[in-house]
Design a protein around this motif. Structure first.
Motif, PDB file in Angstrom:
ATOM      1  N   HIS A  80      -5.716   1.668   3.163  1.00 24.60           N
ATOM      2  CA  HIS A  80      -4.925   2.809   3.365  1.00 24.60           C
ATOM      3  C   HIS A  80      -4.826   3.011   4.741  1.00 24.60           C
ATOM      4  CE1 HIS A  80      -4.896   7.312   1.451  1.00 24.60           C
ATOM      5  NE2 HIS A  80      -3.870   6.617   2.151  1.00 24.60           N
ATOM      6  N   THR A  81      -3.516   3.058   5.138  1.00 29.03           N
ATOM      7  CA  THR A  81      -3.260   3.052   6.568  1.00 29.03           C
ATOM      8  C   THR A  81      -2.811   4.361   6.958  1.00 29.03           C
ATOM      9  OG1 THR A  81      -1.146   1.936   6.636  1.00 29.03           O
ATOM     10  CG2 THR A  81      -3.142   0.344   6.427  1.00 29.03           C
ATOM     11  N   LEU A  82      -1.965   4.310   8.102  1.00 33.96           N
ATOM     12  CA  LEU A  82      -1.285   5.541   8.627  1.00 33.96           C
ATOM     13  C   LEU A  82       0.040   5.894   8.228  1.00 33.96           C
ATOM     14  CD1 LEU A  82      -2.236   4.319  12.089  1.00 33.96           C
ATOM     15  CD2 LEU A  82      -3.608   6.011  10.768  1.00 33.96           C
ATOM     16  N   HIS A  83       0.623   7.127   8.188  1.00 35.09           N
ATOM     17  CA  HIS A  83       1.711   7.578   7.731  1.00 35.09           C
ATOM     18  C   HIS A  83       2.911   6.501   8.513  1.00 35.09           C
ATOM     19  CE1 HIS A  83       3.892  11.418   6.384  1.00 35.09           C
ATOM     20  NE2 HIS A  83       4.123  10.524   5.775  1.00 35.09           N
ATOM     21  N   GLY A  84       3.483   6.057   7.233  1.00 34.54           N
ATOM     22  CA  GLY A  84       4.594   5.124   7.683  1.00 34.54           C
ATOM     23  C   GLY A  84       4.475   3.750   8.224  1.00 34.54           C
ATOM     24  N   ARG A  85       3.065   3.420   8.464  1.00 30.35           N
ATOM     25  CA  ARG A  85       3.177   2.166   9.213  1.00 30.35           C
ATOM     26  C   ARG A  85       2.422   1.177   8.483  1.00 30.35           C
ATOM     27  NH1 ARG A  85       4.221   6.816  12.028  1.00 30.35           N
ATOM     28  NH2 ARG A  85       4.403   6.438  14.372  1.00 30.35           N
ATOM     29  N   ALA A  86       2.330   1.302   6.821  1.00 30.33           N
ATOM     30  CA  ALA A  86       1.916   0.186   6.235  1.00 30.33           C
ATOM     31  C   ALA A  86       2.858  -1.258   6.469  1.00 30.33           C
ATOM     32  CB  ALA A  86       2.304   0.746   4.648  1.00 30.33           C
ATOM     33  N   PRO A  87       4.328  -1.118   6.573  1.00 33.08           N
ATOM     34  CA  PRO A  87       4.906  -2.118   6.984  1.00 33.08           C
ATOM     35  C   PRO A  87       4.238  -3.094   8.089  1.00 33.08           C
ATOM     36  CG  PRO A  87       6.429  -0.478   6.284  1.00 33.08           C
ATOM     37  CD  PRO A  87       5.000   0.138   6.392  1.00 33.08           C
ATOM     38  N   SER A  88       3.755  -2.253   9.087  1.00 35.66           N
ATOM     39  CA  SER A  88       3.537  -2.945  10.235  1.00 35.66           C
ATOM     40  C   SER A  88       1.981  -3.720   9.924  1.00 35.66           C
ATOM     41  CB  SER A  88       3.099  -2.042  11.370  1.00 35.66           C
ATOM     42  OG  SER A  88       4.458  -1.384  11.644  1.00 35.66           O
ATOM     43  N   PHE A  89       1.181  -2.925   9.393  1.00 31.13           N
ATOM     44  CA  PHE A  89      -0.049  -3.505   8.916  1.00 31.13           C
ATOM     45  C   PHE A  89       0.224  -4.958   8.260  1.00 31.13           C
ATOM     46  CE2 PHE A  89      -1.625   0.654  10.163  1.00 31.13           C
ATOM     47  CZ  PHE A  89      -2.977   0.361  10.637  1.00 31.13           C
ATOM     48  N   ALA A  90       0.804  -4.657   7.231  1.00 33.16           N
ATOM     49  CA  ALA A  90       1.574  -5.793   5.970  1.00 33.16           C
ATOM     50  C   ALA A  90       2.063  -6.961   6.833  1.00 33.16           C
ATOM     51  CB  ALA A  90       2.358  -5.025   5.130  1.00 33.16           C
ATOM     52  N   SER A  91       2.903  -6.628   7.941  1.00 27.55           N
ATOM     53  CA  SER A  91       3.604  -7.527   8.634  1.00 27.55           C
ATOM     54  C   SER A  91       2.424  -8.411   9.624  1.00 27.55           C
ATOM     55  CB  SER A  91       4.336  -7.116   9.959  1.00 27.55           C
ATOM     56  OG  SER A  91       5.424  -6.486   9.173  1.00 27.55           O
ATOM     57  N   GLY A  92       1.496  -7.545  10.083  1.00 26.34           N
ATOM     58  CA  GLY A  92       0.492  -8.463  10.951  1.00 26.34           C
ATOM     59  C   GLY A  92      -0.438  -9.341  10.079  1.00 26.34           C
ATOM     60  N   LEU A  93      -0.672  -8.856   8.673  1.00 28.17           N
ATOM     61  CA  LEU A  93      -1.545  -9.393   7.693  1.00 28.17           C
ATOM     62  C   LEU A  93      -0.732 -10.712   7.230  1.00 28.17           C
ATOM     63  CD1 LEU A  93      -4.285  -9.686   5.957  1.00 28.17           C
ATOM     64  CD2 LEU A  93      -2.868  -8.360   4.401  1.00 28.17           C
ATOM     65  N   LYS A  94       0.488 -10.505   7.055  1.00 25.50           N
ATOM     66  CA  LYS A  94       1.141 -11.922   6.530  1.00 25.50           C
ATOM     67  C   LYS A  94       1.430 -12.635   7.471  1.00 25.50           C
ATOM     68  CE  LYS A  94       3.416 -13.748   3.093  1.00 25.50           C
ATOM     69  NZ  LYS A  94       2.645 -14.247   1.879  1.00 25.50           N
ATOM     70  N   VAL A  95       1.543 -12.461   8.688  1.00 32.62           N
ATOM     71  CA  VAL A  95       1.874 -13.581   9.703  1.00 32.62           C
ATOM     72  C   VAL A  95       0.448 -14.353  10.106  1.00 32.62           C
ATOM     73  CG1 VAL A  95       2.094 -13.672  12.173  1.00 32.62           C
ATOM     74  CG2 VAL A  95       3.788 -12.437  10.906  1.00 32.62           C
ATOM     75  N   SER A  96      -0.789 -13.598   9.939  1.00 33.06           N
ATOM     76  CA  SER A  96      -2.078 -14.300  10.195  1.00 33.06           C
ATOM     77  C   SER A  96      -2.483 -14.864   8.877  1.00 33.06           C
ATOM     78  CB  SER A  96      -3.117 -13.092  10.713  1.00 33.06           C
ATOM     79  OG  SER A  96      -3.208 -12.123  10.047  1.00 33.06           O
ATOM     80  N   ARG A  97      -2.153 -14.256   7.692  1.00 34.48           N
ATOM     81  CA  ARG A  97      -2.691 -14.932   6.493  1.00 34.48           C
ATOM     82  C   ARG A  97      -1.525 -14.995   5.453  1.00 34.48           C
ATOM     83  NH1 ARG A  97      -7.983 -14.165   5.162  1.00 34.48           N
ATOM     84  NH2 ARG A  97      -7.472 -15.473   3.520  1.00 34.48           N
ATOM     85  N   PRO A  98      -0.772 -16.132   5.800  1.00 32.99           N
ATOM     86  CA  PRO A  98       0.581 -16.289   5.143  1.00 32.99           C
ATOM     87  C   PRO A  98       0.280 -16.626   3.644  1.00 32.99           C
ATOM     88  CG  PRO A  98       0.154 -18.148   6.579  1.00 32.99           C
ATOM     89  CD  PRO A  98      -0.691 -16.871   6.945  1.00 32.99           C
ATOM     90  N   GLU A  99      -0.897 -17.254   3.321  1.00 33.11           N
ATOM     91  CA  GLU A  99      -1.208 -17.499   1.972  1.00 33.11           C
ATOM     92  C   GLU A  99      -1.368 -16.442   0.856  1.00 33.11           C
ATOM     93  OE1 GLU A  99      -5.541 -17.034   3.698  1.00 33.11           O
ATOM     94  OE2 GLU A  99      -3.230 -17.605   4.497  1.00 33.11           O
ATOM     95  N   LEU A 100      -1.647 -14.969   1.582  1.00 40.60           N
ATOM     96  CA  LEU A 100      -1.760 -13.838   0.756  1.00 40.60           C
ATOM     97  C   LEU A 100      -0.489 -13.629   0.173  1.00 40.60           C
ATOM     98  CD1 LEU A 100      -4.274 -12.005   3.074  1.00 40.60           C
ATOM     99  CD2 LEU A 100      -4.778 -13.439   1.185  1.00 40.60           C
ATOM    100  N   GLN A 101      -0.447 -12.782  -1.007  1.00 40.72           N
ATOM    101  CA  GLN A 101       0.596 -12.049  -1.441  1.00 40.72           C
ATOM    102  C   GLN A 101       0.439 -10.594  -1.307  1.00 40.72           C
ATOM    103  OE1 GLN A 101       1.316 -10.641  -5.999  1.00 40.72           O
ATOM    104  NE2 GLN A 101       2.452 -12.692  -5.625  1.00 40.72           N
ATOM    105  N   VAL A 102       1.278 -10.097  -0.366  1.00 41.17           N
ATOM    106  CA  VAL A 102       0.998  -8.562   0.087  1.00 41.17           C
ATOM    107  C   VAL A 102       2.183  -7.856  -0.402  1.00 41.17           C
ATOM    108  CG1 VAL A 102       1.218  -7.478   2.600  1.00 41.17           C
ATOM    109  CG2 VAL A 102       0.171  -9.935   2.352  1.00 41.17           C
ATOM    110  N   TRP A 103       1.479  -6.508  -0.735  1.00 41.52           N
ATOM    111  CA  TRP A 103       2.271  -5.429  -1.525  1.00 41.52           C
ATOM    112  C   TRP A 103       2.051  -4.378  -0.619  1.00 41.52           C
ATOM    113  CZ3 TRP A 103       4.995  -5.804  -6.037  1.00 41.52           C
ATOM    114  CH2 TRP A 103       4.928  -7.148  -7.023  1.00 41.52           C
TER     115      TRP A 103
END
Length: 352
Positions: A80-103
């Motif tokens: 549960h992140t910051l207002h409007g910034r979920a895509p940024s957190f998700a982007s960082g996670l996906k680039v660093s852990r590409p095997e994860l399914q990110v929603w």
């Protein structure tokens, strides 16, 4: 068993036989009775056991808003992140852990107001992230302010004389930003929503799903003009791959392309010699986004139905794959490197 998001056959075979209950956290959702959020989480929890991914490899990320409580109610990893910034957190996670399914679970205010810039670049980059936007055309958590999708003239606590602003059309915005999967569903169309979510889960690339949903407290009846039993057949157009665009109570209305104006138009089968063969056959896999964009804008014109289903579903290289390719190429080119060598590279000099 089918696989998604880079999961190979051996990994897929090892995925346990989950049930809906396996994805329920046991925390009672803090949503109002009658809120469309209940329908959305119900369908997500039904779909997750079918996507062929281990529960520990599925992540839900949210910003701020009623919709953003979502990760608390799912029994898997989440933030549960910051207002409007979920895509940024998700982007960082996906680039660093590409095997994860990110929603990303977000609302119309969270995604398209303070988060608008983050949203469009997430779509543009074609990261393998699925963004589900709950669109109730209002700020619910902060109690009834105008949102980027509120209708022109909408009276709210912040627009007591009616909103003077034209609203965003979310699917058209996602298409314009370059999303490779774009869809729309409705909270009261549970089975339809489940199908759309399943399709998004299997897509590799930036996916955007708009869910039209009711806020019974601050914008009750937001979509009654589409969902009331007496009007639904005439107001909702269900797009199905490879099938003609037909709607209406008797299935006699359809969408045809006018060859002279190059515009879509509503026609009635059986009138003026019109047959089903004259209708547009839905194809979300067209690489050129012109058709998808025309369909996304269809309900912006008076007298046209609101399309639900998948507008676009195409494949392009994803940002995380291209990033990994760059890393491997540079490793092969540079050989074994260390931090000291990198810091003392060609961009440093000695001052005598």
């Amino acid at each position: 068993m089918s696989t998604t998001n880079g999961t190979n056959g051996a990994q897929a075979a090892a995925v346990p036989a989950y049930t809906k209950k396996d994805f329920e956290s046991g925390v009672d959702p803090r949503w109002c009775p009658g809120c469309g959020d209940w329908s959305i989480i119900n369908q997500v929890q039904k779909v997750m056991p079918t996507v062929g991914v281990k529960r520990e490899n599925i992540v839900f990320i949210s910003g701020i808003g009623c919709s953003s409580r979502f990760p608390y109610y799912m029994n898997n990893y989440g933030m549960h992140t910051l207002h409007g910034r979920a895509p940024s957190f998700a982007s960082g996670l996906k680039v660093s852990r590409p095997e994860l399914q990110v929603w990303v679970m977000t609302g119309d205010g969270d995604a398209l107001a303070i988060g608008g810039n983050h949203f469009i670049h997430c779509m543009r980059r074609n990261l393998d992230i699925k963004v589900v936007m709950f669109n109730n055309r209002i700020y619910g958590l902060t109690k009834g302010q105008v949102s980027p999708t509120s209708e022109l003239g909408k009276k709210t606590k912040t627009t007591p004389f009616g909103s003077p602003d034209q609203p965003f059309n979310p699917p058209a915005l996602a298409l314009g930003a370059g999303a490779t999967f774009v869809a729309r569903s409705v909270d009261v169309e549970g089975a339809h929503m489940g199908g759309v979510l399943k399709s998004a889960a299997g897509h590799k690339g930036s996916a955007f799903i708009e869910v039209l949903q009711n806020c019974p407290i601050f914008n009750d009846g937001a979509y009654l003009s589409l969902t009331e039993k007496s009007v639904k057949a005439d107001q909702l157009l269900r797009m199905e791959q490879g099938k003609p665009l037909v709607f209406g109570k008797d299935g006699k209305k359809g969408i045809r392309l006018n060859r002279e104006t190059i515009q879509l138009e509503v026609v009635t089968i059986g009138e003026g010699g019109v047959t089903e063969k004259d209708l547009v056959v839905h194809d979300a896999t067209r690489e050129d986004p012109t058709y998808s964009t025309m369909m996304a804008n269809l309900n912006q014109k008076p007298g046209f139905p609101t399309p639900i289903g998948v507008f676009r579903d195409v494949q392009r290289p994803t940002a995380e794959d291209l990033n990994a390719q760059q890393v491997q190429e540079q490793k092969a080119k540079s050989g074994k490197a260390d931090m000291k060598t990198m810091l003392a590279g060609s961009d440093t000099w000695v001052v005598s």
